[in-house]
Write an enzyme that holds these catalytic residues in place. Structure first.
Site, short mmCIF file in Angstrom:
data_model
loop_
_atom_site.label_atom_id
_atom_site.label_comp_id
_atom_site.label_asym_id
_atom_site.label_seq_id
_atom_site.Cartn_x
_atom_site.Cartn_y
_atom_site.Cartn_z
N TYR A 107 0.84 -1.20 0.00
CA TYR A 107 0.00 0.00 0.00
C TYR A 107 0.87 1.25 0.00
O TYR A 107 0.69 2.18 -0.81
CB TYR A 107 -0.92 0.00 1.22
CG TYR A 107 -1.78 1.24 1.33
CD1 TYR A 107 -2.78 1.50 0.42
CD2 TYR A 107 -1.57 2.16 2.37
CE1 TYR A 107 -3.57 2.65 0.51
CE2 TYR A 107 -2.35 3.30 2.48
CZ TYR A 107 -3.34 3.54 1.56
OH TYR A 107 -4.11 4.67 1.66
N PRO A 161 -50.72 25.82 36.89
CA PRO A 161 -51.22 27.15 37.28
C PRO A 161 -51.31 27.30 38.80
O PRO A 161 -51.77 26.38 39.51
CB PRO A 161 -52.60 27.22 36.63
CG PRO A 161 -52.48 26.33 35.43
CD PRO A 161 -51.61 25.19 35.88
N GLY A 162 -50.87 28.45 39.30
CA GLY A 162 -50.95 28.75 40.72
C GLY A 162 -49.83 28.17 41.56
O GLY A 162 -49.73 28.46 42.76
#
Length: 375
Positions: free
Chosen positions: A107, A287-288
């Site tokens: 290679y 909520p609250g």
């Protein structure tokens, strides 16, 4: 290079080619002459005759026979250069090579032959040439179980498949695909520097052991449970590797659940945590509902209401003065919660309120730095 000048790219369907072509298109290059192994010699000759710049990426990494290294690396390079010379085309030529070009294996020797042919072509034609000797390249779209240990480890770990770490201390020099593409784009403008051999280099090079590579990738996989994000400093190896790992997730595994701590008031869900950058959470209040009523010595927070209507109250613990900050998902505003101030957040609307909360440190149950005190 002008955006409309023709650029010949061989091996465009490979790992580097896919990333390069994608970025060239991002930057507005339109005249790309794309050549792949299955295309005809006539196509290559036609492209070589008209190219204003040649980027030669095509090559062989894993042949059935070693002779294919020479035909696929050096041989194809010779054919390409012959076509350029036949057309009297003095276009610049860039080739991607490998640091193995200095090694005595098939290679490496085939890559060195290709390099030598490029330099000889430059001398003969008077063409600018750029030979990039690259370390192992990692990044998105690299093929696993082929020639990249990073791609193989990413693919297998993301799928709970085993990996083999034969030598944990073995050092891997690596370059990131985006850095490779950036250097190639620099070459289009003639901005690349060469060493004393005339070789171009990709920078930066990251060095990591096989053991550390596996350790990092397993930590990325486990981060969905720990919610810890890796070190993401600019240009760090960890940042690049984390992006690479995510690109190998199976398509049915992009989504993952978080643990929602719910009660009658709503929920609290931790999203991300970091030892250096703190913790991000999502708080849903009905909520609250009033949440908080505590203070911290060192921990500071930022509140961002992204849905609903809220009221954030703060009081320095040695004062009776209460500060109030209305907040709303209709107008995104961040409220800093300084240390030494007891604070609360109330949902004053008619629907659930969603708040993104950041703290400068991840919650530690052994050292919570949280003290109850009504505002």
């Amino acid at each position: 290079m002008h955006l409309n000048e023709p650029i010949l790219i061989t091996g465009y369907a490979g790992f580097v080619g896919k990333n390069l072509v994608a970025e060239l298109k991002n930057q507005g290059y339109e005249n790309l002459l794309l050549f792949e192994r299955g295309d005809t010699p006539e196509t290559l000759a036609h492209y070589a005759a008209q190219a204003s710049f040649v980027i030669h990426l095509a090559g062989i990494n894993r042949p059935k026979d070693p002779s294919e290294f020479y035909s696929g690396n050096a041989g194809l390079t010779d054919v390409l250069l012959a076509e350029l010379e036949k057309a009297a085309n003095k276009a610049p030529v860039l080739v991607t090579s490998s640091v193995q070009a200095v090694l005595d294996n098939d290679y490496g020797k085939s890559k060195k032959q290709a390099e030598d042919a490029i330099f000889a072509h430059g001398d003969k034609m008077g063409s600018p040439v750029y030979v990039f000797r690259m370390e192992g390249v990692f990044g998105k779209w690299c093929r696993p179980n082929y020639n990249s240990v990073v791609a193989t480890f990413c693919h297998n770990i993301a799928r709970d498949l085993p990996i083999q770490v034969r030598d944990p201390a073995f050092e891997l020099p690596l370059v990131y695909i985006d850095d490779v593409v950036r250097c190639i784009l620099d070459a289009l403008d003639g901005k690349v520097q060469k060493d004393e051999e005339g070789i171009c280099r990709i920078r930066p090079v990251h060095s990591v052991t096989l053991g550390r590579l596996a350790e990092l990738l397993y930590s990325f996989k486990e981060s969905r449970q720990s919610l810890a994000v890796p070190a993401l400093s600019p240009d760090s190896f960890e940042k690049k590797l984390y992006s690479t790992y995510l690109s190998y997730l199976p398509t049915d595994a992009f989504k993952y659940p978080l643990t929602m701590h719910t009660d009658e008031r709503g929920s609290f869900t931790e999203f991300l945590r970091s030892s250096e950058r703190g913790q991000v959470s999502v708080n849903i209040s009905k909520p609250g509902i009033v949440k908080g009523n505590h203070w911290h010595h060192t921990k500071n927070e930022k509140f961002l209401v992204v849905k609903g209507q809220g009221l954030i109250r703060l009081r320095r613990i040695d004062s009776q003065e209460v500060l109030e900050y209305p907040v709303s998902g209709d107008k995104l505003e961040v409220v800093d919660i300084p240390v030494g101030y007891t604070h609360s957040i109330e949902n004053v609307g008619s629907e659930d309120m969603i708040t993104v909360m950041w703290a400068n440190e991840a919650f530690d149950p052994d050292h919570p730095d949280t003290y109850f005190l009504k505002v």
